[in-house]
Design a protein around this motif. Sequence first.
Motif, PDB file in Angstrom:
ATOM      1  N   ALA A  66       0.717  -1.172   0.023  1.00  0.00           N
ATOM      2  CA  ALA A  66      -0.068   0.113  -0.013  1.00  0.00           C
ATOM      3  C   ALA A  66       0.931   1.331  -0.116  1.00  0.00           C
ATOM      4  O   ALA A  66       1.913   1.373   0.647  1.00  0.00           O
ATOM      5  CB  ALA A  66      -0.920   0.034   1.241  1.00  0.00           C
ATOM      6  N   ASN A  67       0.403   2.061  -0.825  1.00  0.00           N
ATOM      7  CA  ASN A  67       1.150   3.325  -0.877  1.00  0.00           C
ATOM      8  C   ASN A  67       0.299   4.557  -0.952  1.00  0.00           C
ATOM      9  O   ASN A  67      -0.799   4.543  -1.372  1.00  0.00           O
ATOM     10  CB  ASN A  67       2.044   3.517  -2.064  1.00  0.00           C
ATOM     11  N   VAL A  95      -4.396   6.604  -2.282  1.00  0.00           N
ATOM     12  CA  VAL A  95      -4.148   5.624  -1.619  1.00  0.00           C
ATOM     13  C   VAL A  95      -4.167   4.066  -2.760  1.00  0.00           C
ATOM     14  O   VAL A  95      -5.327   4.028  -3.525  1.00  0.00           O
ATOM     15  CB  VAL A  95      -5.029   4.940  -0.455  1.00  0.00           C
ATOM     16  N   GLN A  96      -3.129   3.500  -2.910  1.00  0.00           N
ATOM     17  CA  GLN A  96      -3.181   2.615  -3.984  1.00  0.00           C
ATOM     18  C   GLN A  96      -2.513   1.158  -3.256  1.00  0.00           C
ATOM     19  O   GLN A  96      -1.560   1.374  -2.506  1.00  0.00           O
ATOM     20  CB  GLN A  96      -1.754   2.724  -4.965  1.00  0.00           C
ATOM     21  N   VAL A  97      -3.268   0.209  -3.463  1.00  0.00           N
ATOM     22  CA  VAL A  97      -3.029  -1.058  -2.872  1.00  0.00           C
ATOM     23  C   VAL A  97      -2.917  -2.180  -4.035  1.00  0.00           C
ATOM     24  O   VAL A  97      -3.702  -2.228  -4.967  1.00  0.00           O
ATOM     25  CB  VAL A  97      -4.367  -1.515  -1.799  1.00  0.00           C
ATOM     26  N   ASN A  98      -1.928  -2.717  -3.833  1.00  0.00           N
ATOM     27  CA  ASN A  98      -1.412  -3.820  -5.084  1.00  0.00           C
ATOM     28  C   ASN A  98      -1.310  -5.041  -4.315  1.00  0.00           C
ATOM     29  O   ASN A  98      -0.587  -5.402  -3.443  1.00  0.00           O
ATOM     30  CB  ASN A  98      -0.114  -3.498  -5.648  1.00  0.00           C
ATOM     31  N   GLN A  99      -2.022  -6.343  -4.668  1.00  0.00           N
ATOM     32  CA  GLN A  99      -1.938  -7.558  -4.551  1.00  0.00           C
ATOM     33  C   GLN A  99      -1.705  -8.464  -5.412  1.00  0.00           C
ATOM     34  O   GLN A  99      -2.263  -8.681  -6.495  1.00  0.00           O
ATOM     35  CB  GLN A  99      -3.316  -8.079  -3.791  1.00  0.00           C
ATOM     36  N   PRO A 100      -0.343  -9.313  -5.537  1.00  0.00           N
ATOM     37  CA  PRO A 100       0.157 -10.200  -6.396  1.00  0.00           C
ATOM     38  C   PRO A 100      -0.976 -11.289  -6.445  1.00  0.00           C
ATOM     39  O   PRO A 100      -1.307 -11.892  -5.331  1.00  0.00           O
ATOM     40  CB  PRO A 100       1.530 -10.495  -6.086  1.00  0.00           C
ATOM     41  N   LEU A 101      -1.479 -11.354  -7.568  1.00  0.00           N
ATOM     42  CA  LEU A 101      -2.123 -12.638  -7.768  1.00  0.00           C
ATOM     43  C   LEU A 101      -1.575 -13.853  -8.325  1.00  0.00           C
ATOM     44  O   LEU A 101      -1.640 -15.115  -7.907  1.00  0.00           O
ATOM     45  CB  LEU A 101      -3.390 -12.170  -8.595  1.00  0.00           C
ATOM     46  N   ALA A 271      11.250 -15.738 -15.383  1.00  0.00           N
ATOM     47  CA  ALA A 271      11.085 -14.090 -15.748  1.00  0.00           C
ATOM     48  C   ALA A 271      10.466 -13.891 -16.961  1.00  0.00           C
ATOM     49  O   ALA A 271      10.018 -12.710 -17.335  1.00  0.00           O
ATOM     50  CB  ALA A 271      12.545 -13.580 -15.729  1.00  0.00           C
ATOM     51  N   HIS A 272      10.376 -15.061 -17.641  1.00  0.00           N
ATOM     52  CA  HIS A 272       9.425 -15.035 -18.956  1.00  0.00           C
ATOM     53  C   HIS A 272       7.946 -15.103 -18.822  1.00  0.00           C
ATOM     54  O   HIS A 272       7.437 -14.556 -19.569  1.00  0.00           O
ATOM     55  CB  HIS A 272       9.959 -16.093 -19.780  1.00  0.00           C
ATOM     56  N   ALA A 273       7.584 -15.489 -17.679  1.00  0.00           N
ATOM     57  CA  ALA A 273       6.175 -15.827 -17.134  1.00  0.00           C
ATOM     58  C   ALA A 273       5.527 -14.477 -17.150  1.00  0.00           C
ATOM     59  O   ALA A 273       5.995 -13.561 -16.496  1.00  0.00           O
ATOM     60  CB  ALA A 273       5.971 -16.828 -16.122  1.00  0.00           C
ATOM     61  N   PRO A 274       4.276 -14.378 -17.377  1.00  0.00           N
ATOM     62  CA  PRO A 274       3.464 -13.369 -17.151  1.00  0.00           C
ATOM     63  C   PRO A 274       3.148 -13.245 -15.690  1.00  0.00           C
ATOM     64  O   PRO A 274       2.993 -14.332 -14.975  1.00  0.00           O
ATOM     65  CB  PRO A 274       1.969 -13.437 -17.965  1.00  0.00           C
ATOM     66  N   THR A 275       2.716 -12.000 -15.285  1.00  0.00           N
ATOM     67  CA  THR A 275       2.222 -11.927 -13.918  1.00  0.00           C
ATOM     68  C   THR A 275       0.764 -11.158 -13.725  1.00  0.00           C
ATOM     69  O   THR A 275       0.570 -10.413 -14.966  1.00  0.00           O
ATOM     70  CB  THR A 275       3.372 -10.807 -13.108  1.00  0.00           C
ATOM     71  N   VAL A 276       0.127 -11.296 -12.808  1.00  0.00           N
ATOM     72  CA  VAL A 276      -1.115 -10.925 -12.731  1.00  0.00           C
ATOM     73  C   VAL A 276      -1.325 -10.074 -11.207  1.00  0.00           C
ATOM     74  O   VAL A 276      -0.861 -11.020 -10.319  1.00  0.00           O
ATOM     75  CB  VAL A 276      -2.287 -11.907 -12.965  1.00  0.00           C
ATOM     76  N   ASP A 277      -1.727  -8.931 -11.288  1.00  0.00           N
ATOM     77  CA  ASP A 277      -1.796  -8.282 -10.113  1.00  0.00           C
ATOM     78  C   ASP A 277      -2.958  -7.665  -9.903  1.00  0.00           C
ATOM     79  O   ASP A 277      -4.111  -7.257 -10.875  1.00  0.00           O
ATOM     80  CB  ASP A 277      -1.084  -7.119  -9.815  1.00  0.00           C
ATOM     81  N   ILE A 278      -3.870  -7.626  -8.673  1.00  0.00           N
ATOM     82  CA  ILE A 278      -4.966  -6.727  -8.411  1.00  0.00           C
ATOM     83  C   ILE A 278      -4.783  -5.454  -7.892  1.00  0.00           C
ATOM     84  O   ILE A 278      -3.906  -5.378  -6.981  1.00  0.00           O
ATOM     85  CB  ILE A 278      -5.936  -7.766  -7.575  1.00  0.00           C
ATOM     86  N   ASN A 279      -5.394  -4.487  -8.180  1.00  0.00           N
ATOM     87  CA  ASN A 279      -5.272  -3.242  -7.952  1.00  0.00           C
ATOM     88  C   ASN A 279      -6.316  -2.478  -7.431  1.00  0.00           C
ATOM     89  O   ASN A 279      -7.401  -2.853  -7.891  1.00  0.00           O
ATOM     90  CB  ASN A 279      -4.570  -2.297  -8.976  1.00  0.00           C
TER      91      ASN A 279
END
Length: 456
Positions: A66-67, A95-101, A271-279
Amino acid sequence: MPRLPSSLVILAPALLLCAAAASAQTLPELAARALDADPAVRASSASMRAAEERLFQAKAAYGPTANLTATTNETRYREAPSGEMRPFKSDQYVVQVNQPLWRGALYPAMQAARSQLEQADSALMQARLEAQQRLAEAVLEVFKARDVLAHATALREAYGQQLAAARRSFQVGRAAAPEVREAEARVDNAVAQVLAAEAELDLRQQVLAEVAAGPTPALLARAVAAEALPPLPADSVLAWLSRAEAESPSLRQARLAVEAAEAETRKASLAHAPTVDINYNYTHSKDTGTVTSIFPRRGTSSAVGATLTIPLFASGATQSKVAETLALRDKAAGELDLARRTLVIGVRQAFVATLSALSQARALGTAERSQALSVRANQRGFEVGIKTNADVLEAQGKLFEARRDLSRARHDAWASYFRLRALAGALGEGDWQALDAQLVAHQPNEMGRARDRSGS
């Protein structure tokens, strides 16, 4: 100067004995003090604390972040062509909240951090074993140097008595002048050996004080019992090798280094793999106007979304990182083989050294008794005129050498045994207690009494 009461004078020896007993320090206590003060142990402990924090950071990467961003602006707007100045102000809080999925690299990163923590724990164990081994060697070197000094002092006294006997025989015509000169030369040589032994003992005490984090004067009042030898079955080398393979901290550290390198390789390849985050964003803003409006505004907004990141191209950096981690994995595997080979050689060398020292100690014990009988026979022969003074001096010198070598073999056996247990990862407080139980009160005149018995 006032005189002390008679009661204190009478009790003074008992008080001194009580103070000496209070200052006496057991070997387990000495080992604990040395471990607390050892710089290598402290450094390894700090490295382990750092590794614990790295593991915590790897686990924290799974959690949300969180920032809060606060922005304030003051604007001065001048209208043309009237030139009227209009100031306004705006404030914004976000306020920014980021949760790695889904981030594939997080799990191997945590595995690498866990392996590094276990590796740091093994390094701490290895540092503690090495510190205890250094202390054991320092203690036994002090005992050995003290015995050499006692032997040299006893030999000097024996040579001095033999010189006096040679001079008496020369005065009555039973000995020639060369025998007196030879006895004088032996005394001079014995004096030089005493001086060298004193210097060696002083050096060994300084080394022990450095390793033990302080002087240990009470230790000189104790000695390893003459019959005390470390227990070592002659056919147990394979058992020691098996134990070292399973429990050696250095070998375990090398294995964990390979595991950490493999985890780093998996992390680099993902590091080649995609990433998904919830914002989630929450914005609160207010202003006193804008360039196009003179009315103040106030409002809030919120947004929830998902971010999909697909790495496309990194100028070859990802492939290079994978190649680097593969090379480091091969390096760790080679170091594991080297550590295993070094451990096997070290265990075999320590086992053979201990066994050899034990055999020498037993053989030299017999040789010392035989040489004592030889000294007695030569002295009796000198008294009746069938042996010369040179024969007695030579027999006494051989007796000194036998006792010196016996002391060296006994202490070397204990030092090699402690090194063997350290290599096998088995050195601990129990070993110090076992050695401490073998210590007896040191008798400074024991060598002299042995000399008197051999010449009586």
